[in-house]
Write a protein that holds these residues in place. Structure first.
Motif, PDB file in Angstrom:
ATOM      1  N   GLY A  74      43.193  11.722  55.936  1.00  0.00           N
ATOM      2  CA  GLY A  74      42.053  11.273  55.151  1.00  0.00           C
ATOM      3  C   GLY A  74      40.684  11.652  55.682  1.00  0.00           C
ATOM      4  O   GLY A  74      39.676  11.401  55.018  1.00  0.00           O
ATOM      5  N   LEU A  75      40.593  12.284  56.844  1.00  0.00           N
ATOM      6  CA  LEU A  75      39.288  12.608  57.425  1.00  0.00           C
ATOM      7  C   LEU A  75      38.696  13.862  56.781  1.00  0.00           C
ATOM      8  O   LEU A  75      39.416  14.787  56.409  1.00  0.00           O
ATOM      9  CB  LEU A  75      39.413  12.832  58.934  1.00  0.00           C
ATOM     10  CG  LEU A  75      39.676  11.588  59.795  1.00  0.00           C
ATOM     11  CD1 LEU A  75      39.822  11.989  61.261  1.00  0.00           C
ATOM     12  CD2 LEU A  75      38.552  10.568  59.640  1.00  0.00           C
ATOM     13  N   TRP A  78      33.661  14.770  61.262  1.00  0.00           N
ATOM     14  CA  TRP A  78      34.051  15.234  62.597  1.00  0.00           C
ATOM     15  C   TRP A  78      32.908  15.989  63.281  1.00  0.00           C
ATOM     16  O   TRP A  78      32.691  15.830  64.482  1.00  0.00           O
ATOM     17  CB  TRP A  78      35.283  16.126  62.478  1.00  0.00           C
ATOM     18  CG  TRP A  78      35.917  16.515  63.784  1.00  0.00           C
ATOM     19  CD1 TRP A  78      35.630  17.608  64.551  1.00  0.00           C
ATOM     20  CD2 TRP A  78      36.963  15.813  64.467  1.00  0.00           C
ATOM     21  NE1 TRP A  78      36.428  17.643  65.671  1.00  0.00           N
ATOM     22  CE2 TRP A  78      37.264  16.547  65.636  1.00  0.00           C
ATOM     23  CE3 TRP A  78      37.674  14.643  64.200  1.00  0.00           C
ATOM     24  CZ2 TRP A  78      38.255  16.137  66.541  1.00  0.00           C
ATOM     25  CZ3 TRP A  78      38.669  14.247  65.090  1.00  0.00           C
ATOM     26  CH2 TRP A  78      38.938  14.986  66.245  1.00  0.00           C
ATOM     27  N   PHE A  79      32.207  16.811  62.524  1.00  0.00           N
ATOM     28  CA  PHE A  79      31.164  17.662  63.095  1.00  0.00           C
ATOM     29  C   PHE A  79      29.770  17.104  62.818  1.00  0.00           C
ATOM     30  O   PHE A  79      29.544  16.458  61.790  1.00  0.00           O
ATOM     31  CB  PHE A  79      31.258  19.081  62.533  1.00  0.00           C
ATOM     32  CG  PHE A  79      32.483  19.828  62.964  1.00  0.00           C
ATOM     33  CD1 PHE A  79      32.502  20.515  64.175  1.00  0.00           C
ATOM     34  CD2 PHE A  79      33.624  19.855  62.170  1.00  0.00           C
ATOM     35  CE1 PHE A  79      33.641  21.218  64.574  1.00  0.00           C
ATOM     36  CE2 PHE A  79      34.762  20.548  62.555  1.00  0.00           C
ATOM     37  CZ  PHE A  79      34.765  21.228  63.765  1.00  0.00           C
ATOM     38  N   GLY A  80      28.830  17.389  63.731  1.00  0.00           N
ATOM     39  CA  GLY A  80      27.449  16.971  63.566  1.00  0.00           C
ATOM     40  C   GLY A  80      26.691  17.878  62.611  1.00  0.00           C
ATOM     41  O   GLY A  80      27.184  18.950  62.217  1.00  0.00           O
ATOM     42  N   GLU A 109      27.739  21.051  71.490  1.00  0.00           N
ATOM     43  CA  GLU A 109      28.349  19.966  70.723  1.00  0.00           C
ATOM     44  C   GLU A 109      29.327  20.517  69.689  1.00  0.00           C
ATOM     45  O   GLU A 109      30.421  19.968  69.491  1.00  0.00           O
ATOM     46  CB  GLU A 109      27.266  19.139  70.027  1.00  0.00           C
ATOM     47  CG  GLU A 109      27.811  17.926  69.293  1.00  0.00           C
ATOM     48  CD  GLU A 109      26.718  17.117  68.608  1.00  0.00           C
ATOM     49  OE1 GLU A 109      27.039  16.385  67.649  1.00  0.00           O
ATOM     50  OE2 GLU A 109      25.545  17.227  69.034  1.00  0.00           O
ATOM     51  N   ASP A 110      28.958  21.625  69.041  1.00  0.00           N
ATOM     52  CA  ASP A 110      29.852  22.265  68.070  1.00  0.00           C
ATOM     53  C   ASP A 110      31.124  22.755  68.764  1.00  0.00           C
ATOM     54  O   ASP A 110      32.238  22.568  68.246  1.00  0.00           O
ATOM     55  CB  ASP A 110      29.166  23.459  67.404  1.00  0.00           C
ATOM     56  CG  ASP A 110      27.912  23.074  66.638  1.00  0.00           C
ATOM     57  OD1 ASP A 110      27.878  21.960  66.089  1.00  0.00           O
ATOM     58  OD2 ASP A 110      26.972  23.898  66.605  1.00  0.00           O
ATOM     59  N   ARG A 111      30.947  23.384  69.924  1.00  0.00           N
ATOM     60  CA  ARG A 111      32.106  23.920  70.653  1.00  0.00           C
ATOM     61  C   ARG A 111      33.051  22.810  71.089  1.00  0.00           C
ATOM     62  O   ARG A 111      34.281  22.948  70.997  1.00  0.00           O
ATOM     63  CB  ARG A 111      31.631  24.731  71.868  1.00  0.00           C
ATOM     64  CG  ARG A 111      30.798  25.955  71.508  1.00  0.00           C
ATOM     65  CD  ARG A 111      30.413  26.758  72.740  1.00  0.00           C
ATOM     66  NE  ARG A 111      29.467  27.806  72.389  1.00  0.00           N
ATOM     67  CZ  ARG A 111      28.160  27.765  72.670  1.00  0.00           C
ATOM     68  NH1 ARG A 111      27.649  26.723  73.327  1.00  0.00           N
ATOM     69  NH2 ARG A 111      27.369  28.756  72.300  1.00  0.00           N
ATOM     70  N   MET A 112      32.480  21.719  71.562  1.00  0.00           N
ATOM     71  CA  MET A 112      33.314  20.596  72.003  1.00  0.00           C
ATOM     72  C   MET A 112      34.074  19.995  70.829  1.00  0.00           C
ATOM     73  O   MET A 112      35.265  19.670  70.939  1.00  0.00           O
ATOM     74  CB  MET A 112      32.436  19.535  72.673  1.00  0.00           C
ATOM     75  CG  MET A 112      31.901  19.938  74.044  1.00  0.00           C
ATOM     76  SD  MET A 112      30.809  18.685  74.752  1.00  0.00           S
ATOM     77  CE  MET A 112      31.964  17.324  74.953  1.00  0.00           C
ATOM     78  N   ALA A 113      33.405  19.852  69.688  1.00  0.00           N
ATOM     79  CA  ALA A 113      34.058  19.282  68.507  1.00  0.00           C
ATOM     80  C   ALA A 113      35.182  20.191  68.023  1.00  0.00           C
ATOM     81  O   ALA A 113      36.263  19.715  67.644  1.00  0.00           O
ATOM     82  CB  ALA A 113      33.034  19.061  67.404  1.00  0.00           C
ATOM     83  N   LEU A 116      39.656  17.672  56.858  1.00  0.00           N
ATOM     84  CA  LEU A 116      39.608  18.136  58.246  1.00  0.00           C
ATOM     85  C   LEU A 116      40.957  18.711  58.656  1.00  0.00           C
ATOM     86  O   LEU A 116      41.035  19.697  59.396  1.00  0.00           O
ATOM     87  CB  LEU A 116      39.218  16.976  59.162  1.00  0.00           C
ATOM     88  CG  LEU A 116      39.064  17.281  60.646  1.00  0.00           C
ATOM     89  CD1 LEU A 116      37.903  18.243  60.887  1.00  0.00           C
ATOM     90  CD2 LEU A 116      38.855  15.992  61.442  1.00  0.00           C
ATOM     91  N   PHE A 117      42.000  18.091  58.155  1.00  0.00           N
ATOM     92  CA  PHE A 117      43.362  18.543  58.399  1.00  0.00           C
ATOM     93  C   PHE A 117      43.530  20.010  57.995  1.00  0.00           C
ATOM     94  O   PHE A 117      44.114  20.813  58.723  1.00  0.00           O
ATOM     95  CB  PHE A 117      44.297  17.642  57.591  1.00  0.00           C
ATOM     96  CG  PHE A 117      45.750  18.020  57.619  1.00  0.00           C
ATOM     97  CD1 PHE A 117      46.601  17.460  58.543  1.00  0.00           C
ATOM     98  CD2 PHE A 117      46.270  18.929  56.705  1.00  0.00           C
ATOM     99  CE1 PHE A 117      47.953  17.788  58.558  1.00  0.00           C
ATOM    100  CE2 PHE A 117      47.605  19.268  56.712  1.00  0.00           C
ATOM    101  CZ  PHE A 117      48.455  18.692  57.647  1.00  0.00           C
ATOM    102  N   GLU A 118      42.995  20.360  56.809  1.00  0.00           N
ATOM    103  CA  GLU A 118      43.143  21.735  56.320  1.00  0.00           C
ATOM    104  C   GLU A 118      42.316  22.715  57.148  1.00  0.00           C
ATOM    105  O   GLU A 118      42.741  23.847  57.385  1.00  0.00           O
ATOM    106  CB  GLU A 118      42.747  21.830  54.844  1.00  0.00           C
ATOM    107  CG  GLU A 118      43.617  21.011  53.900  1.00  0.00           C
ATOM    108  CD  GLU A 118      45.084  21.383  53.948  1.00  0.00           C
ATOM    109  OE1 GLU A 118      45.418  22.493  54.423  1.00  0.00           O
ATOM    110  OE2 GLU A 118      45.905  20.554  53.533  1.00  0.00           O
TER     111      GLU A 118
END
Length: 564
Positions: A187-188, A193-195, A169-173, A219-221
């Motif tokens: 703004g995210l 995004w991550f579990g 799941e981490d790899r896919m994200a 998340l952008f950064e």
């Protein structure tokens, strides 16, 4: 005969390729000579440049003005609100009262393109006939980084941090993030995004403490960092990509840069705030005056230029001591106030609110330990396996404050005695109660912070003996140190030279530079170069971001790392 023709064809092709390359190189040299000749023939008259803020960005801008615009240093004015230059590149103190390093600015040999190019033209103060770049890289190559205790548990076990700890799941994200366009991430936050599992991986503990990300950071950064620092992904457990200066950044970078500027007559004014700018009416952005904190005003001539620091991450820092916690912040960020004032007047000057509006999320606290002798450093060396200067960060991953320490090569300060040693560290969660000192880190004295760290290392039985060798511990609370990572919209960071600007630019960690990453020396230097080259129409290359994220070998190595 056929083979001979092939051979002749190959030789002819190689010759043609060589000639083509030679012609291109000659054209490039010719163009550069034409640019140099054009710039050297410029006449600026009584044109003045005002640089607001005395950090590395504005000092770099002054150097580019002198070096690449052939501008008279006597007409360059640096105005700084503090009593010392350097901004976030600091390092001060004495053997008697203790030294202070609010943090360490890690460099990178492969990705700090404009930084190395600039400092290659700044003479070293310590190594005659060599540049600052040569001095730093020579030192770093002789003192390579290879952390052997990157992550440590609360039972003093050194973890095998080579394993990233990802699940599928981490790899896919992570893969999805890297393929998502930036404009879709406004703004995210990272935790959106991550579990939950992602934030318990070795990777997150290492990445978070190396670059100072939080779960609630942009998340952008993170995406920009992963693209820009993809070389570090596979070596995050050893930090082999970290390039260190011989001394703290003030002594190694700011002093030689200031010396260079002073030799060219640059004017420095300290302890003077610029609190607002006046603009001409109309759609264009034209600064007409600087309003000073003392009530004075600097009127600008039509041809004058202003380059402003529109935010600083170490603004409003407070210092404590052995018996006193770092005081609470009671004043408004001066750089944010200036930015806020001008953003109300003109479109396209950005928005400081996402960055300077939430101290609870943007703070952390550092502490610098000054010791008599090297007993404590020897103890750290025996535990970690790293001699001073070779280990970079050691993170106590289970500590409630998430403490990390750095032991630099000694001496770390120009005026540091041979029988004095120092190291520094920081805690990210300053509002959490300590595991041994039952207080939030924010409320702790230097003595209490060191005691918490000593207990985390399992050395509390020797505390009284250890304490005998301590000169002091100076905690520094920084309310906005993580502000550049706050979730934001693409429009919140202004362009270096805003649209419709005739004489104004901004340089800092809060301007927008496509593809590059904030919280780096390179970002400040690149911003300075963009500002000067744009406003002075200098037709020279600004070295682009190296696209390591498109290198098949680098990508293959990164993909392999995800499964370690």
């Amino acid at each position: 005969m056929k083979k001979r023709n092939i051979g002749l064809f190959a030789v002819g092709a190689l010759g043609a390729a060589y000639l083509t390359k030679k012609v291109k190189e000659e054209k490039k040299v010719t163009k550069e000579m034409e640019v140099e000749e054009e710039i050297s023939s410029r006449y600026y008259g009584d044109k003045q440049v005002y640089l607001i803020g005395g950090g590395i960005a504005t000092m770099a801008a002054a150097a580019y003005l002198i070096r690449d615009a052939n501008f008279n240093g006597k007409n360059i004015h640096v105005i700084e609100g503090m009593s010392i230059l350097g901004g976030s590149n600091d390092g001060i103190g004495s053997n008697e009262t203790g030294f202070v390093a609010r943090g360490g600015r890690m460099l990178n040999e492969e990705t700090y393109e404009n930084f190395w190019e600039l400092f290659d033209s700044i003479p070293s103060l310590e190594w005659e006939n060599h540049s600052v770049t040569e001095e730093i890289l020579n030192f770093d190559h002789l003192h390579p980084t290879h952390a052997q205790a990157r992550l440590v548990t609360n039972t003093q076990e050194i973890l095998d941090a080579h394993t990233m700890g990802f699940d599928n799941e981490d790899r896919m994200a992570m893969t999805k993030l890297m393929s998502t366009a930036e404009e879709n991430l406004d703004g995210l936050t990272i935790e959106e995004w991550f579990g939950p599992h992602f934030f318990e991986t070795n990777f997150w503990y290492m990445w978070q403490t190396t670059f100072a990300f939080q779960k609630w950071s942009s998340l952008f950064e993170l995406r920009r960092y992963m693209n820009r620092m993809i070389l570090e992904f596979s070596r995050i457990d050893t930090l082999e990509g970290v390039t260190r200066t011989p001394l703290n950044q003030y002594d190694s970078l700011i002093l030689p840069l200031r010396t260079f500027l002073e030799k060219h007559g640059v004017d420095f004014t300290l302890n003077e705030d610029v609190v607002d700018l006046e603009f001409a009416s109309g759609e264009e952005i034209t600064v007409t005056a600087l309003k000073l904190g003392n009530g004075g005003m600097i009127e600008l001539a039509e041809e004058d230029v202003v380059i402003m620091t529109n935010g600083t991450m170490t603004d409003c820092s407070t210092e404590g001591d052995w018996k006193t916690p770092a005081p609470e912040v009671t004043e408004e960020s001066r750089s944010a106030r200036l930015w806020r004032n001008i953003a109300k007047k003109k479109e396209g000057l950005g928005n400081p609110e996402p960055f300077f509006g939430n101290e609870k999320e943007t703070n952390w606290e550092s502490f610098t330990v000054t010791c008599r002798g090297d007993k404590l450093l020897k103890r750290i060396e025996a535990f970690s396996g790293n001699i001073p200067g070779s280990g970079a960060l050691m993170t106590l991953k289970d500590s409630s404050w998430l403490m990390s320490t750095v032991v630099a090569a000694q001496p770390h300060f120009k005026n540091q005695d041979a029988d004095t040693t120092i190291f520094w560290g920081y805690g990210i969660y300053t509002d959490k109660v300590g595991d041994y000192v039952k207080k939030p880190m924010r409320d702790c004295t230097g003595e209490e912070i060191l005691y918490e760290w000593i207990c985390q290392m399992g050395w509390q039985e020797d505390w009284e003996e250890i304490k005998k060798d301590i000169v002091t511990v100076i905690p520094v609370y920084m309310p906005y140190i993580d502000s550049q990572f706050q979730p934001r919209k693409m429009t919140d960071r202004p362009q270096v030279v805003p649209a419709n600007s005739t004489n104004f630019a901004m340089v800092s960690q809060f301007v927008e530079i496509p593809k590059d990453m904030v919280f780096t020396e390179e970002y400040s230097v690149r911003a300075a170069r963009i500002a000067v080259y744009t406003l002075f129409e200098i037709d020279k290359e600004i070295i682009p971001v190296t696209p390591y994220n498109r290198d098949p070998k680098v990508l293959a190595k990164a993909g392999k790392t995800m499964f370690r």
